[in-house]
Design a protein around this motif. Structure first.
Motif, PDB file in Angstrom:
ATOM      1  N   THR A 114       0.818  -1.220   0.000  1.00 47.99           N
ATOM      2  CA  THR A 114       0.000   0.000   0.000  1.00 47.99           C
ATOM      3  C   THR A 114       0.847   1.263   0.000  1.00 47.99           C
ATOM      4  OG1 THR A 114      -0.122   0.048   2.410  1.00 47.99           O
ATOM      5  CG2 THR A 114      -1.889  -1.131   1.236  1.00 47.99           C
ATOM      6  N   SER A 117       0.186   3.897   2.793  1.00 47.02           N
ATOM      7  CA  SER A 117      -0.966   4.793   2.752  1.00 47.02           C
ATOM      8  C   SER A 117      -1.977   4.418   3.835  1.00 47.02           C
ATOM      9  CB  SER A 117      -1.638   4.730   1.374  1.00 47.02           C
ATOM     10  OG  SER A 117      -2.892   5.379   1.406  1.00 47.02           O
ATOM     11  N   ARG A 120      -5.465   3.490   2.436  1.00 44.13           N
ATOM     12  CA  ARG A 120      -5.574   2.118   1.905  1.00 44.13           C
ATOM     13  C   ARG A 120      -5.550   1.094   3.021  1.00 44.13           C
ATOM     14  NH1 ARG A 120      -1.224   2.797  -2.927  1.00 44.13           N
ATOM     15  NH2 ARG A 120      -2.457   4.193  -4.231  1.00 44.13           N
TER      16      ARG A 120
END
Length: 175
Positions: A114, A117, A120
């Protein structure tokens, strides 16, 4: 009920204060709401800090739950023959070390996948949590029907309703 009231409260404040998430993920919606409500005075700064600290503690507790529950779950499933037998062996500190190492490797892989993030990762976390709620609710429904204890119909209905509702949340998050 507590989770529902928290989600409702954050949604209500976000709607009435016209707070939208940042593309970068920071600051979070909860942070913006807390900063707006608390104000810029000394007490506002103290309560804002308390809110941020409390949010951090809740997230750490949620992450720690995986390290407490997954190794035991993996050991039980391993005993049934559905996971490699190495998950059932205890390490030096009498914990299921292989489960803990697996959790850590999966966490590192998720962070890399990810790109770190938070947006996410939170979405994946929500998918995992509500999938577990769905499976647990359905399991309690089956248990209530199978054992038919006192008030089994009410328990089965509530469990099935919770399972269906959680599954709908999973579908919403997945789409």
């Amino acid at each position: 009920g507590l989770l529902g009231s928290l989600v409702f409260g954050v949604s209500w404040f976000a709607s009435h204060l016209k707070v939208v998430p940042y593309d970068s993920g920071t600051p979070s919606v909860i942070s913006v709401i807390a900063k707006t409500i608390m104000g810029n005075g000394i007490f506002g700064h103290i309560w804002y800090g308390f809110t941020q600290f409390s949010t951090m503690v809740i997230l750490i507790a949620g992450a720690n739950t995986v390290y407490n529950a997954f190794p035991i779950l993996a050991a039980n499933i391993s005993d049934d023959g559905f996971l490699p037998r190495q998950f059932a062996s205890r390490g030096h500190k009498l914990v299921y070390s292989n489960g803990i190492v697996t959790c850590s490797l999966l966490a590192v892989a998720l962070i890399i996948f990810t790109n770190g993030s938070v947006n996410r990762l939170v979405a994946l976390y929500a998918l995992g949590v509500f999938t577990a709620f769905s499976i647990t609710g359905f399991g309690m429904f089956v248990h209530a029907r199978k054992h038919r204890e006192k008030l089994w119909r009410a328990k089965a209905t509530i469990s099935l309703l919770a399972s269906i509702t959680s599954f709908l949340v999973v579908v919403i998050f997945a789409t």
